[in-house]
Enzyme design. Structure first.
Site, PDB file in Angstrom:
ATOM      1  N   ASP B  49      30.495  38.984  34.969  1.00  0.00           N
ATOM      2  CA  ASP B  49      30.568  39.575  36.308  1.00  0.00           C
ATOM      3  C   ASP B  49      30.678  38.433  37.326  1.00  0.00           C
ATOM      4  O   ASP B  49      30.111  37.362  37.118  1.00  0.00           O
ATOM      5  CB  ASP B  49      29.279  40.373  36.572  1.00  0.00           C
ATOM      6  CG  ASP B  49      29.456  41.428  37.652  1.00  0.00           C
ATOM      7  OD1 ASP B  49      30.501  41.402  38.332  1.00  0.00           O
ATOM      8  OD2 ASP B  49      28.551  42.268  37.817  1.00  0.00           O
ATOM      9  N   ASN B  51      30.192  39.157  40.725  1.00  0.00           N
ATOM     10  CA  ASN B  51      29.367  39.532  41.869  1.00  0.00           C
ATOM     11  C   ASN B  51      28.303  40.515  41.381  1.00  0.00           C
ATOM     12  O   ASN B  51      28.579  41.705  41.200  1.00  0.00           O
ATOM     13  CB  ASN B  51      30.228  40.164  42.970  1.00  0.00           C
ATOM     14  CG  ASN B  51      29.433  40.414  44.235  1.00  0.00           C
ATOM     15  OD1 ASN B  51      28.199  40.493  44.193  1.00  0.00           O
ATOM     16  ND2 ASN B  51      30.113  40.548  45.357  1.00  0.00           N
ATOM     17  N   VAL B  57      32.664  45.443  41.883  1.00  0.00           N
ATOM     18  CA  VAL B  57      33.319  44.196  41.494  1.00  0.00           C
ATOM     19  C   VAL B  57      32.984  43.899  40.034  1.00  0.00           C
ATOM     20  O   VAL B  57      31.817  43.710  39.684  1.00  0.00           O
ATOM     21  CB  VAL B  57      32.829  43.022  42.389  1.00  0.00           C
ATOM     22  CG1 VAL B  57      33.409  41.700  41.910  1.00  0.00           C
ATOM     23  CG2 VAL B  57      33.205  43.273  43.839  1.00  0.00           C
ATOM     24  N   ASP B  67      42.836  41.503  46.570  1.00  0.00           N
ATOM     25  CA  ASP B  67      41.832  40.416  46.547  1.00  0.00           C
ATOM     26  C   ASP B  67      42.058  39.374  47.648  1.00  0.00           C
ATOM     27  O   ASP B  67      41.866  38.164  47.437  1.00  0.00           O
ATOM     28  CB  ASP B  67      41.818  39.712  45.169  1.00  0.00           C
ATOM     29  CG  ASP B  67      41.107  40.548  44.113  1.00  0.00           C
ATOM     30  OD1 ASP B  67      40.671  41.666  44.457  1.00  0.00           O
ATOM     31  OD2 ASP B  67      40.989  40.086  42.976  1.00  0.00           O
ATOM     32  N   ASN B  73      38.226  41.649  40.831  1.00  0.00           N
ATOM     33  CA  ASN B  73      38.358  41.946  39.393  1.00  0.00           C
ATOM     34  C   ASN B  73      37.955  40.755  38.520  1.00  0.00           C
ATOM     35  O   ASN B  73      38.210  40.764  37.310  1.00  0.00           O
ATOM     36  CB  ASN B  73      39.774  42.420  39.047  1.00  0.00           C
ATOM     37  CG  ASN B  73      40.834  41.429  39.479  1.00  0.00           C
ATOM     38  OD1 ASN B  73      40.504  40.340  39.957  1.00  0.00           O
ATOM     39  ND2 ASN B  73      42.090  41.772  39.299  1.00  0.00           N
ATOM     40  N   ASN B  75      39.012  37.955  37.846  1.00  0.00           N
ATOM     41  CA  ASN B  75      39.955  37.168  37.039  1.00  0.00           C
ATOM     42  C   ASN B  75      40.213  35.783  37.639  1.00  0.00           C
ATOM     43  O   ASN B  75      41.083  35.037  37.156  1.00  0.00           O
ATOM     44  CB  ASN B  75      41.268  37.937  36.811  1.00  0.00           C
ATOM     45  CG  ASN B  75      42.085  38.100  38.084  1.00  0.00           C
ATOM     46  OD1 ASN B  75      41.646  37.677  39.168  1.00  0.00           O
ATOM     47  ND2 ASN B  75      43.261  38.697  37.961  1.00  0.00           N
ATOM     48  N   ILE B  77      41.487  34.983  40.463  1.00  0.00           N
ATOM     49  CA  ILE B  77      42.660  34.870  41.335  1.00  0.00           C
ATOM     50  C   ILE B  77      42.379  35.649  42.620  1.00  0.00           C
ATOM     51  O   ILE B  77      42.145  36.863  42.561  1.00  0.00           O
ATOM     52  CB  ILE B  77      43.913  35.447  40.622  1.00  0.00           C
ATOM     53  CG1 ILE B  77      44.165  34.671  39.312  1.00  0.00           C
ATOM     54  CG2 ILE B  77      45.139  35.405  41.535  1.00  0.00           C
ATOM     55  CD1 ILE B  77      45.185  35.337  38.403  1.00  0.00           C
ATOM     56  N   GLU B  89      46.974  37.402  44.309  1.00  0.00           N
ATOM     57  CA  GLU B  89      46.893  38.462  43.298  1.00  0.00           C
ATOM     58  C   GLU B  89      48.211  39.266  43.306  1.00  0.00           C
ATOM     59  O   GLU B  89      48.729  39.639  42.243  1.00  0.00           O
ATOM     60  CB  GLU B  89      45.687  39.366  43.602  1.00  0.00           C
ATOM     61  CG  GLU B  89      45.407  40.432  42.581  1.00  0.00           C
ATOM     62  CD  GLU B  89      44.604  39.983  41.349  1.00  0.00           C
ATOM     63  OE1 GLU B  89      43.666  39.205  41.483  1.00  0.00           O
ATOM     64  OE2 GLU B  89      44.957  40.431  40.251  1.00  0.00           O
ATOM     65  N   SER B 107      29.510  45.043  12.511  1.00  0.00           N
ATOM     66  CA  SER B 107      28.985  43.677  12.512  1.00  0.00           C
ATOM     67  C   SER B 107      30.086  42.643  12.302  1.00  0.00           C
ATOM     68  O   SER B 107      29.956  41.507  12.762  1.00  0.00           O
ATOM     69  CB  SER B 107      27.913  43.535  11.428  1.00  0.00           C
ATOM     70  OG  SER B 107      28.422  44.003  10.199  1.00  0.00           O
TER      71      SER B 107
END
Lengths: 122, 419
Positions: B49, B51, B57, B67, B73, B75, B77, B89, B107
């Protein structure tokens, strides 16, 4: 499955202690301390190691010094249990005198253990 | 469970139980199912994450207002190009078919691993156990090195290669858009519950590639009457259809689902039964045959069907696994869904073994040494490349186009904030 996992855990840890003693030419007691010293303090892992060592260590060390293998040790201190009508589970090849005979001998060695009696009651 | 009654561990155990029950990140202040904390289902399992104070976000969402002001998002950018006033973006990601990768697995997908050094006396040291807290709080899984969502360099031998890393390399706008929704013991029967932790909004988020990867637990169990507890083809059909219907109502339109068949686990016995387990290497006294028999005797074997000296049972287990794979194949061939298209691939064990042999390796190295059951780091990495190559050649539409702006993204945003 908790019972099975306790047994595996015991056999693993006992095997490691036995091998550490063998490799460092030390007593089982020193090997047990060495193992706990390797464990990180984070999340109380080392405390848990010392606590378990405090509970099971004396009998475990005694049995290892009588050259009992991990299977016999763990059955003797009751972390491995044989259910009625079920085979005696073991990881290692049985000792020369046979698994049942080794187990009888080991039980005699720890017969007077107050700790094991308390654990059984608990 | 009794360890958890010890006073210093009560709170820690409660936290861990919460995480295990819900399969959601424990440290997730805004409740968006993404975290800044690595373990306890944190960013080792889903993209980090960016934020933690804002639930709108998170990785994988469509950017808010391109953005312009912040990275919505995650990423890496964001902002506006001062030369022309166009948001980065918009410039670098618009129309590039951004998408994420979601694994629904067991697993093997989460990459279960117990370091062999932990039970090899000759290699023991303080350093060897330094990963114990991390492994414990990740359920002894290492998703950060796994074949579908791995993103960190392996510290457990071999190397990391993953579908996510390939997808990210193809389009850097996909940075951090991954979720590893896997669980030790995951099968068609219990993945339905696990799926509730899926974090994908069918309106706000980008499409996703979902890989269903439960490769053994439908035929693997530790019960003495193991055959009676294997999933039947009929049950498999019903479980997987229910799962796909759930996905259909939760995935954004334009998503893809890849169903992976079950493995042929006879490989385990064939490669390992007369080799020494790490515990038996010092004195040459514990083979995998002994280990398998010990686990079965204690009823804690992860797979009595394949980890058995009974050849008839091993063959039966493989036969059932093949029947279940055929169910998946048939579903992929015949069913249609509104939100995604669907594909099937066999588990590429033979190809993995061939590739490893060509690289000079031996087949036993493809199996986890401690448990003698799971795919090793090497098998995981090789499997990722094979899956990617198959998708690239047979289903290129699943992957989207290569982003022509990748080099510019790298020039402006470098490592995009890392993982």
């Amino acid at each position: 499955s908790h019972q099975g996992l306790a047994c595996i855990g015991c056999v693993l840890v006992t095997s490691v202690i036995e091998q550490l003693a063998q490799l460092h030419n030390s007593t089982a007691k020193a090997a047990l301390e060495r193992l706990c010293n390797y464990i990180p303090e984070k999340l109380h892992f080392q405390d848990i190691c010392y606590l378990v060592a405090e509970i099971y260590g004396p009998e475990l060390v005694k049995l290892l010094e009588y050259k009992m293998n991990a299977d016999v040790v763990c059955h003797s201190i009751k972390l491995c249990k044989q259910d009625a009508g079920q085979p005696l589970c073991h990881l290692y090849p049985p000792p020369k005198l046979g698994l049942n005979a080794a187990l009888r001998k080991a039980r005699r060695i720890v017969r007077n253990s107050e700790v094991l009696k308390s654990i059984t009651v608990f | 469970s009794s360890v958890c009654k010890l006073p210093p561990l009560v709170k820690l155990c409660e936290k861990i139980k919460y995480v295990i029950k819900n399969q959601l990140p424990f440290e997730d202040f805004d409740g968006d199912k993404f975290s800044v904390f690595p373990t306890l289902r944190g960013y080792h399992w889903r993209g980090r994450d960016c934020n933690e104070g804002n639930a709108t976000v998170y990785p994988g969402r469509r950017p808010h207002n391109w953005d312009v002001e912040s990275d919505t998002n995650c990423n890496g950018i964001w902002g506006v190009d001062p030369k022309d006033g166009i948001p980065y973006e918009h410039k670098f990601c618009k129309g590039t078919e951004s998408k994420g990768i979601i694994l629904l697995g067991d697993s093997a997908g989460a990459h279960f691993h117990i370091p062999p050094e932990w039970m090899t006396a000759a290699q023991m040291s303080l350093r060897v156990f330094s990963d114990l807290p991390l492994a414990f709080t990740n359920e002894f899984d290492w998703p950060q090195f796994s074949g579908i969502t791995g993103f960190l360099n392996s510290t457990i031998g071999g190397w990391t290669d993953s579908f996510y890393l390939y997808l990210r390399r193809r389009n850097l706008c996909n940075h951090r858009d991954f979720q590893n929704i896997s669980k030790n013991g995951g099968s068609s029967q219990n993945l339905l519950d696990l799926m509730k932790s899926l974090a994908r909004d069918h309106v706000l988020d980008n499409p996703a590639i979902v890989i269903y990867y439960a490769i053994g637990n439908d035929v693997c169990n530790g019960r003495p009457d193991t055959v009676a507890h294997m999933t039947t083809p009929k049950q498999m059909h019903s479980n997987v259809m229910e799962m796909l219907q759930y996905l259909d109502s939760h995935l954004p339109k334009g998503s893809h689902v890849i169903l992976t068949g079950l493995v042929d686990g006879r490989f385990l016995w064939d490669q390992l039964h007369n080799r020494y387990h790490p515990l038996g290497q010092l004195n040459k006294d514990v083979t995998y045959k002994q280990l398998y028999s010990f686990l079965s005797c204690l009823r804690v074997s992860p797979c009595i069907g394949w980890m058995s000296s009974n050849e008839t049972l091993r063959n039966f287990t493989s036969e059932r696994a093949l029947q279940l794979s055929n169910v998946l194949k048939e579903i992929a061939r015949s069913e249609k869904f509104a939100s995604f298209d669907i594909f099937y691939m066999d588990f590429p064990l033979k190809k993995i073994a061939e590739e490893w042999h060509n690289l000079g390796g031996e087949a036993w190295q493809l199996i986890e040494p401690v448990d003698g059951f799971h795919p090793s780091q090497i098998a995981t990495a090789l499997g990722a490349r094979i899956l990617w190559q198959k998708a690239l050649h047979e289903w290129p539409q699943v992957l989207g186009k290569e982003n022509p702006f990748n080099s510019q993204i790298e020039a402006v945003f470098r490592d995009q904030g890392g993982h």
